[in-house]
Design an enzyme around this catalytic site. Structure first.
Site, PDB file in Angstrom:
ATOM      1  N   PRO A 271       0.800  -1.238   0.000  1.00 22.91           N
ATOM      2  CA  PRO A 271       0.000   0.000   0.000  1.00 22.91           C
ATOM      3  C   PRO A 271       0.828   1.281   0.000  1.00 22.91           C
ATOM      4  CG  PRO A 271       0.127  -0.856   2.223  1.00 22.91           C
ATOM      5  CD  PRO A 271       0.877  -1.842   1.360  1.00 22.91           C
ATOM      6  N   GLY A 273       4.006   1.870   1.808  1.00 23.59           N
ATOM      7  CA  GLY A 273       4.881   2.180   2.934  1.00 23.59           C
ATOM      8  C   GLY A 273       6.318   2.404   2.494  1.00 23.59           C
ATOM      9  N   CYS A 394       8.381 -10.619   3.512  1.00 19.69           N
ATOM     10  CA  CYS A 394       7.981 -10.685   4.924  1.00 19.69           C
ATOM     11  C   CYS A 394       7.685 -12.137   5.300  1.00 19.69           C
ATOM     12  CB  CYS A 394       6.784  -9.776   5.196  1.00 19.69           C
ATOM     13  SG  CYS A 394       5.385 -10.040   4.082  1.00 19.69           S
TER      14      CYS A 394
END
Length: 457
Positions: A271, A273, A394
């Protein structure tokens, strides 16, 4: 009307346990826990204390589901044949009884039976009552008696056996135990300071004046740990002085070593970041720009919205594009820096998204590896000689991390691994200059980073 769409009775809306059962039914049917929980809270008529209690039950059941199912199994012949709401009712009862020390057992049993009575017929009430009393009378099965080490750890920490086996293969049993135990702890609330408009000291003082408890991150100098309030509701967030970002994720952008006049590609950006973090290094007056790509239009709008809130929209171009097709739009262009925050299994985020542990499989990771390599292969050709490419995920699975980099380098002799930029002295860099941040180290997300340099055409 399906069972999951049945209207919620008025009595349920004032009962945090009943609303937790409703939420868990829908999550088990495929809804996202955070979105469903927020939707149910909006429909409920609960105090702040009861909302917190409901949230604790929902996330607690999701985190510990394999453990709770193990405890239930001896007392119910066919648990999967129970009505979904009854199964979730048992899950909530077991979670409260075993994990919430401040909730008396009598209250747990009485409230559970009351919900069974109101939502079901008399047969369900009798079955629930009898099962709870049998559990209390006979005791729950001991996890410690499970002889198989993998199964015991799987049940104890509520992680599917394939994840346990893969972790053991990658890191050994001792480290696997530490990682597994850490994944059921509460996630920290972290924020990155936006240096375009403020400083770390200024925003810390502002947040503290607004009643938040703030401590500097141990992972990144621009990171903050924030508690005692919802930081996304703060004035500092609304003013674009901070943005929500995990501390581990903050480490990717610095490794690009961006100069103000550079052209940067963020290949899988939503999104936003890391896009907005990249933008803080750029100067639009010197034609510094970041091209931010995502395959979903609504996610591209999120990137643009975040760039606007953080006062960096003048150096961000967000567009709908599959990074694997980057050459279709940028055929005659190259980039000084490229960031690939690759699509991955997301297992490093299990504290924040506990349900994904039950949704993923080893086959998913194997398929993701192909996508990750496809993205790398596509964008690598767009990097200038001497440029840097930072790859990250991640997740903590080497299948999606170390193995991807090894396969990429095996077919790209014009690239080499170079040192990642970690400002603090953290024990996260291996002998191959690859960065592994594990969930048991700093309480941040599990993350992997590899920094590559293009050395020839």
């Amino acid at each position: 009307m399906s069972k999951k769409q049945q209207p919620i009775a008025n009595w349920e809306k004032t009962n945090p346990r009943a609303m937790a059962v409703r939420t868990l039914e829908r999550v088990k049917s495929g809804a996202y826990s955070n979105l469903e929980l927020n939707a149910m809270i909006k429909q409920a008529d609960l105090s702040e204390r009861d909302i917190h209690f409901m949230t604790t039950i929902v996330y607690g059941v999701i985190q510990h589901r394999l453990t709770l199912e193990y405890w239930l199994e001896p007392f119910v012949k066919n648990p999967n044949k129970l009505d979904p709401w009854v199964r979730e009712l048992f899950m909530t009862a077991l979670f409260q009884w075993q994990y919430l020390d401040k909730v008396p057992k009598r209250a747990v049993f009485d409230e559970t039976i009351n919900i069974a009575k109101k939502r079901g017929h008399d047969g369900i009430r009798r079955m629930v009552t009898g099962t709870l009393h049998a559990m209390d009378r006979n005791g729950l099965p001991e996890i410690a008696t499970i002889s198989d080490d993998v199964k015991r750890l799987s049940i104890q920490e509520s992680l599917p056996e394939w994840i346990i086996n893969t972790l053991i293969q990658d890191y050994g049993m001792t480290r696997t135990v530490a990682i597994a135990e850490s994944l059921n702890s509460a996630p920290a609330q972290s924020a990155r300071v936006n240096t375009v408009v403020t400083t770390v000291s200024e925003v810390m003082a502002e947040l503290e004046d607004d009643g938040f408890t703030v401590v500097p991150s141990q992972v990144d100098p621009l990171g903050l740990r924030v508690s005692n309030g919802h930081v996304a509701s703060s004035q500092a967030f609304k003013d674009g002085k901070i943005t929500l970002q995990d501390e581990s994720a903050m480490l990717m952008a610095p490794s690009l070593l961006i100069e103000p006049d550079m052209k940067v590609l963020d290949a899988a950006a939503a999104p936003g970041g890391k896009t907005t973090q990249i933008a803080t290094y750029l100067d639009p007056a010197q034609n510094g720009v970041v091209e931010a790509l995502d395959i979903h239009e609504h996610k591209v709008r999120l990137i643009a919205d975040n760039a606007y809130r953080l006062h960096v929209a003048d150096r961000v171009n967000a567009r709908v594009l599959d990074a694997r097709k980057v050459d279709e739009v940028f055929a005659d262009e190259t980039f000084d820096r490229i960031l690939v925050d690759a699509p991955c299994s997301g297992l490093g985020l299990l504290r924040r998204k506990p349900e994904i542990r039950y949704e993923k499989s080893l086959a998913d990771s194997q398929q993701l590896q192909k996508i990750q390599l496809d993205i790398l292969n596509a964008v690598a050709q767009k990097l200038k000689v001497g440029g840097r490419l930072v790859y990250g995920t991640c997740t903590f699975l080497k299948l999606e991390n170390d193995d991807v980099i090894a396969q990429f380098l095996a077919t790209h002799s014009n690239f080499r691994i170079t040192k990642s930029m970690i400002e603090f002295d953290l024990p996260v860099v291996d002998d191959n200059q690859l960065v592994h941040i594990m969930p048991d180290q700093f309480g941040s997300d599990g993350f992997f980073i590899a920094t590559l340099e293009r050395i020839t055409e």
